[in-house]
Scaffold this active site. Structure first.
Site, PDB file in Angstrom:
ATOM      1  N   ASP A   1      -7.353 -20.905  73.787  1.00  0.00           N
ATOM      2  CA  ASP A   1      -7.412 -22.355  73.941  1.00  0.00           C
ATOM      3  C   ASP A   1      -7.704 -22.982  72.576  1.00  0.00           C
ATOM      4  OD1 ASP A   1      -8.036 -24.345  76.630  1.00  0.00           O
ATOM      5  OD2 ASP A   1      -8.550 -25.102  74.642  1.00  0.00           O
TER       6      ASP A   1
ATOM      7  N   HIS B   1      -1.773 -22.994  84.706  1.00  0.00           N
ATOM      8  CA  HIS B   1      -2.456 -22.038  83.825  1.00  0.00           C
ATOM      9  C   HIS B   1      -3.841 -21.746  84.367  1.00  0.00           C
ATOM     10  CE1 HIS B   1      -3.427 -26.131  82.521  1.00  0.00           C
ATOM     11  NE2 HIS B   1      -4.629 -25.663  82.188  1.00  0.00           N
TER      12      HIS B   1
ATOM     13  N   GLY C   1      -9.757 -32.407  86.261  1.00  0.00           N
ATOM     14  CA  GLY C   1      -9.600 -32.458  84.808  1.00  0.00           C
ATOM     15  C   GLY C   1      -8.376 -31.723  84.300  1.00  0.00           C
TER      16      GLY C   1
ATOM     17  N   HIS D   1      -7.680 -20.680  83.076  1.00  0.00           N
ATOM     18  CA  HIS D   1      -8.604 -20.508  81.951  1.00  0.00           C
ATOM     19  C   HIS D   1      -9.428 -19.254  82.213  1.00  0.00           C
ATOM     20  CE1 HIS D   1      -8.515 -24.835  80.474  1.00  0.00           C
ATOM     21  NE2 HIS D   1      -8.002 -24.961  81.670  1.00  0.00           N
TER      22      HIS D   1
HETATM   23  P1  5GP Z   1      -6.437 -28.261  81.659  1.00  0.00           P
HETATM   24  O1  5GP Z   1      -7.437 -29.332  81.426  1.00  0.00           O
HETATM   25  O2  5GP Z   1      -5.047 -28.796  81.881  1.00  0.00           O
HETATM   26  O3  5GP Z   1      -6.858 -27.281  82.715  1.00  0.00           O
HETATM   27  O4  5GP Z   1      -6.437 -27.390  80.349  1.00  0.00           O
HETATM   28  C1  5GP Z   1      -5.559 -27.568  79.276  1.00  0.00           C
HETATM   29  C2  5GP Z   1      -6.133 -26.792  78.125  1.00  0.00           C
HETATM   30  O5  5GP Z   1      -5.131 -26.645  77.145  1.00  0.00           O
HETATM   31  C3  5GP Z   1      -7.325 -27.473  77.444  1.00  0.00           C
HETATM   32  O6  5GP Z   1      -8.461 -26.624  77.512  1.00  0.00           O
HETATM   33  C4  5GP Z   1      -6.846 -27.701  76.008  1.00  0.00           C
HETATM   34  O7  5GP Z   1      -7.857 -27.471  75.059  1.00  0.00           O
HETATM   35  C5  5GP Z   1      -5.711 -26.702  75.875  1.00  0.00           C
HETATM   36  N1  5GP Z   1      -4.653 -27.122  74.969  1.00  0.00           N
HETATM   37  C6  5GP Z   1      -4.060 -28.354  74.913  1.00  0.00           C
HETATM   38  N2  5GP Z   1      -3.091 -28.363  73.992  1.00  0.00           N
HETATM   39  C7  5GP Z   1      -3.076 -27.117  73.435  1.00  0.00           C
HETATM   40  C8  5GP Z   1      -2.282 -26.531  72.395  1.00  0.00           C
HETATM   41  O8  5GP Z   1      -1.398 -27.136  71.794  1.00  0.00           O
HETATM   42  N3  5GP Z   1      -2.564 -25.236  72.084  1.00  0.00           N
HETATM   43  C9  5GP Z   1      -3.538 -24.518  72.741  1.00  0.00           C
HETATM   44  N4  5GP Z   1      -3.725 -23.255  72.356  1.00  0.00           N
HETATM   45  N5  5GP Z   1      -4.286 -25.049  73.719  1.00  0.00           N
HETATM   46  C10 5GP Z   1      -4.058 -26.336  74.064  1.00  0.00           C
END
Ligand code: 5GP
Ligand code: ZN
Length: 114
Positions: free
Chosen positions: A30, A100, A93, A102
């Protein structure tokens, strides 16, 4: 899908070093880690959220857990413990609308989550 950040990473159009990859799934760190180990496990297939997963996706979705297990071992958190988080929708969130998981580990976590 055109503007999906994760589709771009998968296609190699954005920075991102894979810590795991096969023909169906990739995993990468991340960009904004919330724990010493914070890996995103992502199917190559664009599915916007868990709400859009279809019965035919069951094997792929199940495989995410097996990949998580493998990564947890590789990053040394299998025994100490780790958390898998699957944010779905606004209240949870979810920021990136490409399914995906985490994988967070390497520190003590609290319950309930914030
Ligand atoms: P969500 O909130 O959708 O569950 O998680 C999205 C995650 O993607 C966030 O933790 C954010 O930090 C990560 N993220 C967003 N853009 C990028 C990126 O360009 N590269 C990487 N490696 N992580 C990303
Ligand atoms: Zn996508």
């Amino acid at each position: 899908m055109i503007d999906c950040v994760f589709c771009k990473i998968i296609a190699g159009k954005l920075e991102g070093e894979f810590v795991y990859q096969d023909d169906e799934i990739v995993a990468f760190r991340d960009i904004n880690p919330q724990a010493p180990v914070h890996i995103l496990i992502v199917p190559r297939k664009h599915i916007s959220s868990l709400n859009d997963v279809k019965p035919e996706d069951v094997p792929l979705i199940g495989k995410l857990a097996i990949v998580a297990q493998k990564i947890a071992k590789e990053f040394g958190v299998a025994e100490t413990g780790y958390r898998l988080i699957w944010n779905t929708g606004e209240n949870a969130g979810q920021w990136i609308y490409h399914v995906h998981i985490h994988l967070l580990g390497g520190r003590r976590m609290t319950w309930p989550p914030g």
